[in-house]
Design a protein around this motif. Structure first.
Motif, PDB file in Angstrom:
ATOM      1  N   THR A 155       0.968  -1.268   0.019  1.00 57.57           N
ATOM      2  CA  THR A 155      -0.135   0.034  -0.111  1.00 57.57           C
ATOM      3  C   THR A 155       0.905   1.265  -0.150  1.00 57.57           C
ATOM      4  N   VAL A 156       1.932   1.338   0.818  1.00 61.08           N
ATOM      5  CA  VAL A 156       2.708   2.348   0.840  1.00 61.08           C
ATOM      6  C   VAL A 156       3.629   2.680  -0.394  1.00 61.08           C
ATOM      7  N   ILE A 157       3.924   1.397  -0.861  1.00 59.52           N
ATOM      8  CA  ILE A 157       4.514   1.788  -2.293  1.00 59.52           C
ATOM      9  C   ILE A 157       3.718   2.202  -3.355  1.00 59.52           C
ATOM     10  N   GLY A 158       2.559   1.743  -3.292  1.00 60.58           N
ATOM     11  CA  GLY A 158       1.409   2.059  -4.354  1.00 60.58           C
ATOM     12  C   GLY A 158       0.707   3.430  -3.965  1.00 60.58           C
ATOM     13  N   LEU A 159       0.988   3.776  -2.911  1.00 63.41           N
ATOM     14  CA  LEU A 159       0.140   5.210  -2.698  1.00 63.41           C
ATOM     15  C   LEU A 159       0.541   6.363  -3.627  1.00 63.41           C
ATOM     16  N   PRO A 160       1.611   6.796  -4.164  1.00 66.75           N
ATOM     17  CA  PRO A 160       1.701   7.851  -5.122  1.00 66.75           C
ATOM     18  C   PRO A 160       0.892   7.672  -6.259  1.00 66.75           C
ATOM     19  N   LEU A 161       0.484   6.690  -6.547  1.00 61.25           N
ATOM     20  CA  LEU A 161      -0.548   6.530  -7.511  1.00 61.25           C
ATOM     21  C   LEU A 161      -1.711   7.249  -7.516  1.00 61.25           C
ATOM     22  N   VAL A 162      -2.232   7.097  -6.185  1.00 60.73           N
ATOM     23  CA  VAL A 162      -3.574   7.587  -5.949  1.00 60.73           C
ATOM     24  C   VAL A 162      -3.641   9.195  -5.144  1.00 60.73           C
ATOM     25  N   LEU A 163      -2.117   9.474  -4.697  1.00 60.27           N
ATOM     26  CA  LEU A 163      -2.294  10.762  -3.954  1.00 60.27           C
ATOM     27  C   LEU A 163      -2.078  11.706  -4.919  1.00 60.27           C
ATOM     28  N   PRO A 164      -2.526  12.947  -4.472  1.00 58.64           N
ATOM     29  CA  PRO A 164      -2.379  14.235  -5.299  1.00 58.64           C
ATOM     30  C   PRO A 164      -0.665  14.573  -5.118  1.00 58.64           C
ATOM     31  N   LEU A 212       7.636  14.523   0.966  1.00 57.60           N
ATOM     32  CA  LEU A 212       9.094  14.653   0.625  1.00 57.60           C
ATOM     33  C   LEU A 212       9.585  16.022   1.349  1.00 57.60           C
ATOM     34  N   LEU A 213       9.075  16.992   1.396  1.00 61.59           N
ATOM     35  CA  LEU A 213       9.422  18.233   2.058  1.00 61.59           C
ATOM     36  C   LEU A 213       9.883  18.101   3.321  1.00 61.59           C
ATOM     37  N   LEU A 214       8.927  17.491   4.132  1.00 60.72           N
ATOM     38  CA  LEU A 214       9.243  17.024   5.458  1.00 60.72           C
ATOM     39  C   LEU A 214      10.380  16.096   5.862  1.00 60.72           C
ATOM     40  N   VAL A 215      10.597  15.254   4.828  1.00 61.63           N
ATOM     41  CA  VAL A 215      11.657  14.266   5.077  1.00 61.63           C
ATOM     42  C   VAL A 215      13.098  14.780   4.451  1.00 61.63           C
ATOM     43  N   PHE A 216      12.963  15.595   3.579  1.00 60.92           N
ATOM     44  CA  PHE A 216      14.379  16.090   3.094  1.00 60.92           C
ATOM     45  C   PHE A 216      14.732  17.502   3.373  1.00 60.92           C
ATOM     46  N   SER A 217      13.893  18.165   4.224  1.00 57.44           N
ATOM     47  CA  SER A 217      14.380  19.223   4.343  1.00 57.44           C
ATOM     48  C   SER A 217      15.238  19.490   5.454  1.00 57.44           C
ATOM     49  N   VAL A 262       9.803   8.689  -6.813  1.00 57.49           N
ATOM     50  CA  VAL A 262       8.717   8.345  -5.839  1.00 57.49           C
ATOM     51  C   VAL A 262       7.366   8.122  -6.617  1.00 57.49           C
ATOM     52  N   VAL A 263       7.181   8.814  -7.642  1.00 60.00           N
ATOM     53  CA  VAL A 263       5.938   8.788  -8.339  1.00 60.00           C
ATOM     54  C   VAL A 263       6.032   7.586  -9.350  1.00 60.00           C
ATOM     55  N   SER A 264       7.225   7.297  -9.790  1.00 61.95           N
ATOM     56  CA  SER A 264       7.284   6.352 -10.835  1.00 61.95           C
ATOM     57  C   SER A 264       7.408   4.893 -10.279  1.00 61.95           C
ATOM     58  N   LEU A 265       7.631   4.733  -9.048  1.00 62.95           N
ATOM     59  CA  LEU A 265       8.044   3.518  -8.328  1.00 62.95           C
ATOM     60  C   LEU A 265       6.957   2.513  -8.370  1.00 62.95           C
ATOM     61  N   PRO A 266       5.788   2.980  -8.196  1.00 63.52           N
ATOM     62  CA  PRO A 266       4.636   2.092  -8.071  1.00 63.52           C
ATOM     63  C   PRO A 266       4.409   1.490  -9.601  1.00 63.52           C
ATOM     64  N   LEU A 267       4.406   2.350 -10.471  1.00 56.62           N
ATOM     65  CA  LEU A 267       4.431   1.726 -12.108  1.00 56.62           C
ATOM     66  C   LEU A 267       5.244   0.467 -12.114  1.00 56.62           C
ATOM     67  N   MET A 268       6.514   0.840 -11.961  1.00 57.63           N
ATOM     68  CA  MET A 268       7.471  -0.224 -11.994  1.00 57.63           C
ATOM     69  C   MET A 268       7.336  -1.438 -11.322  1.00 57.63           C
ATOM     70  N   TYR A 269       6.893  -1.239  -9.930  1.00 59.74           N
ATOM     71  CA  TYR A 269       6.595  -2.445  -9.121  1.00 59.74           C
ATOM     72  C   TYR A 269       5.298  -3.281  -9.579  1.00 59.74           C
ATOM     73  N   ARG A 270       4.503  -2.524  -9.840  1.00 54.60           N
ATOM     74  CA  ARG A 270       3.164  -3.430 -10.323  1.00 54.60           C
ATOM     75  C   ARG A 270       3.502  -3.911 -11.506  1.00 54.60           C
ATOM     76  N   SER A 271       4.018  -3.209 -12.298  1.00 55.12           N
ATOM     77  CA  SER A 271       4.331  -3.931 -13.852  1.00 55.12           C
ATOM     78  C   SER A 271       5.119  -5.112 -13.532  1.00 55.12           C
ATOM     79  N   ALA A 272       6.087  -4.973 -13.022  1.00 54.17           N
ATOM     80  CA  ALA A 272       7.337  -6.183 -12.748  1.00 54.17           C
ATOM     81  C   ALA A 272       6.496  -7.466 -11.912  1.00 54.17           C
ATOM     82  N   LYS A 273       5.610  -7.164 -10.881  1.00 50.80           N
ATOM     83  CA  LYS A 273       5.118  -8.070 -10.150  1.00 50.80           C
ATOM     84  C   LYS A 273       4.052  -8.842 -10.977  1.00 50.80           C
ATOM     85  N   ALA A 274       3.349  -8.120 -11.700  1.00 50.13           N
ATOM     86  CA  ALA A 274       2.350  -8.670 -12.627  1.00 50.13           C
ATOM     87  C   ALA A 274       3.040  -9.573 -13.696  1.00 50.13           C
ATOM     88  N   GLY A 275       4.236  -9.195 -14.253  1.00 49.98           N
ATOM     89  CA  GLY A 275       5.204  -9.947 -14.819  1.00 49.98           C
ATOM     90  C   GLY A 275       5.489 -11.450 -14.129  1.00 49.98           C
TER      91      GLY A 275
END
Lengths: 236, 239
Positions: free
Chosen positions: B44-53, B61-66, B96-109
């Motif tokens: 869910t955490v990995i996939g969250l960026p797909l649905v979050l604004p 990311l600002l909170l983590v990397f500031s 961060v925004v492209s990881l879920p696409l990569m993850y899901r595609s590889a997993k489905a594969g």
């Protein structure tokens, strides 16, 4: 010598099996969904039973209460899958040597050459083909060759003859029996067919709903008995 | 004409895609093979960026990397490196925004590969790692490669989180989407237009080549050669 005494809880029933086999062919029979493939998975180490113990030639693979379970790759058990499971992206030869290559330090241990094994199973001329270019009978031979290449201590065959036409079936059945007599390792063969059972079995275990129904042992047949049995089948 | 947005965008997208390809494929493999506690939560955490604004992702990311964030303060103290408002910040946002696409595609594969191939490899003495690179990956690579293309396209188009984390510094962090926005805002339709056509052409080429290529692979598989259900990863992502 393979010793199996296990319980495995499945969604619908509990699989219980208790048997011992030495040299020879054990036929594992019973209706669909009786847990035959699950039992093979337990023996090969692909899944772990819930209770009991499994050992082969005095080496314990699984024992209840013992934390360490020997993984499938270290058991040295050959497994011929029902759908053959030949790697589709490799040629017949690459499939056959898969278990020998890349397993470090093991290479010198093997005495057999690929060509010998391919020759024994009469598939030398197919070595550069891909699995999709083979007939069912040919695939089965490749799958058996691949499993035997690693010189296993035990060979498991899941319905090895079910997808073949009658003629190929009878021939391969006969060859399986000869192969076992030559390799002198125990074979466990899953089958529904009465004919297979009659010809192949030195020992039989029936599974019904996971319960072991009975274990029948008969004296290992001589070659003459074998041809007699085959002749009888043809008369049937 | 200013070419710097194109150079920056390609640099950022390429680097973030490489990182996403390695981590996404690795994570998908680990989830595929091992029993991992809290698997659902992790997915869910990995996939969250797909649905979050994107602005929410940017804020996080600002909170983590500031300078006061967990990773930001570490980088500043130990390496004297301020990641915010550099092009590395744009790489992080794209990753961060492209990881879920990569993850899901590889997993489905990976899931499209018949389990018995992997089981057979195990009974033939292979370690899980050898099963992966000799059997699973060669049979699942259309799904993995589709994931790489999708991740690259997504990284190239990243706007919201990039703006919040990397800012809009021309020649340093101004990627194509940012340049388009600010050019259009200031009425410079010519500059916006040429960047828009660049993105259009690249996106068209990626999608078109992926479709024809997967069509060809599936054709080959219909004839019997090749393995598994190639391309299903890509199809599962799109439908």
């Amino acid at each position: 010598m393979l010793e199996v005494d296990i319980k495995k809880y499945l969604p619908d029933f509990c699989l219980e099996a208790h048997f011992t086999i030495g040299d020879g062919i054990m036929v594992l029979s019973g209706p669909s969904g009786a847990g035959k493939t699950t039992l093979l998975h337990c023996i090969s180490g692909l899944i772990a039973p819930d209770w009991g113990h499994i050992s082969l030639n005095g080496r314990t693979f699984f024992a209840a209460g013992q934390k360490y379970i020997v993984p499938a790759r270290l058991r040295n058990i050959g497994y011929v899958f029902q759908d053959y499971a030949l790697f589709p992206h490799m040629t017949v030869k690459q499939n056959a040597v898969y278990g020998v290559k890349g397993c470090k330090g093991k290479q010198e241990r093997y005495k057999l050459s690929v060509l010998e094994v391919l020759e024994m199973l009469k598939i030398t001329h197919l070595q550069n083909r891909y699995p999709d270019q083979l007939s069912g009978g040919e695939k089965q031979r490749v799958a058996i060759a691949r499993a035997l290449m690693t010189e296993p201590d035990l060979l498991l065959l899941d319905e090895p003859l079910s997808a073949l036409d009658d003629q190929t079936r009878a021939q391969l059945r006969r060859e399986l029996k000869e192969l076992q007599r030559r390799w002198k390792i125990p074979f466990v063969v899953v089958t529904h067919s009465r004919n297979d059972l009659k010809v192949l079995a030195d020992q039989t275990v029936f599974l019904v709903n996971g319960k072991q129904y009975c274990q029948v042992t008969k004296v290992a047949e001589q070659t003459s008995d074998l041809s007699f049995a085959l002749g009888q089948r043809e008369r049937d | 004409m200013d070419l710097s947005p194109i150079v920056i965008s390609l640099k950022v997208a390429l680097i973030s895609t490489v990182i996403a390809a390695v981590t996404g494929t690795g994570a998908a493999w680990a989830m595929h093979v091992f029993r991992i506690p809290g698997k659902n939560l992790l997915e869910t955490v990995i996939g969250l960026p797909l649905v979050l604004p994107p602005t929410v992702i940017g804020f996080g990311l600002l909170l983590v990397f500031s300078r006061n964030g967990i990773i930001g303060s570490f980088l500043e103290d130990k390496l004297h490196f301020q990641v915010m408002f550099t092009w590395w910040a744009a790489v992080i946002a794209s990753f961060v925004v492209s990881l879920p696409l990569m993850y899901r595609s590889a997993k489905a594969g990976f899931e499209s590969v018949d389990k018995n191939y992997e089981r057979a490899a195990r009974t033939l003495g292979s370690s899980e790692w050898r099963v992966f690179y000799t059997v699973t990956l060669p049979l699942a690579w259309p799904g993995v490669l589709a994931g790489v293309f999708l991740a690259f396209a997504r990284a190239l188009g990243e706007f919201g989180a990039t703006l919040m984390l990397a800012g809009n510094i021309p020649g340093q962090t101004q990627t194509i989407p940012l340049a388009i926005y600010f050019a259009a805002e200031s009425g410079d339709l010519g500059a916006a237009g040429y960047l828009v056509s660049f993105i259009l052409v690249v996106s068209f080429l990626i999608t078109y080549s992926l479709n024809t290529w997967l069509g060809r692979i599936n054709g080959v598989i219909r004839l019997g050669r090749g393995g598994g259900n190639a391309g299903s990863g890509y199809q599962k992502i799109l439908t």
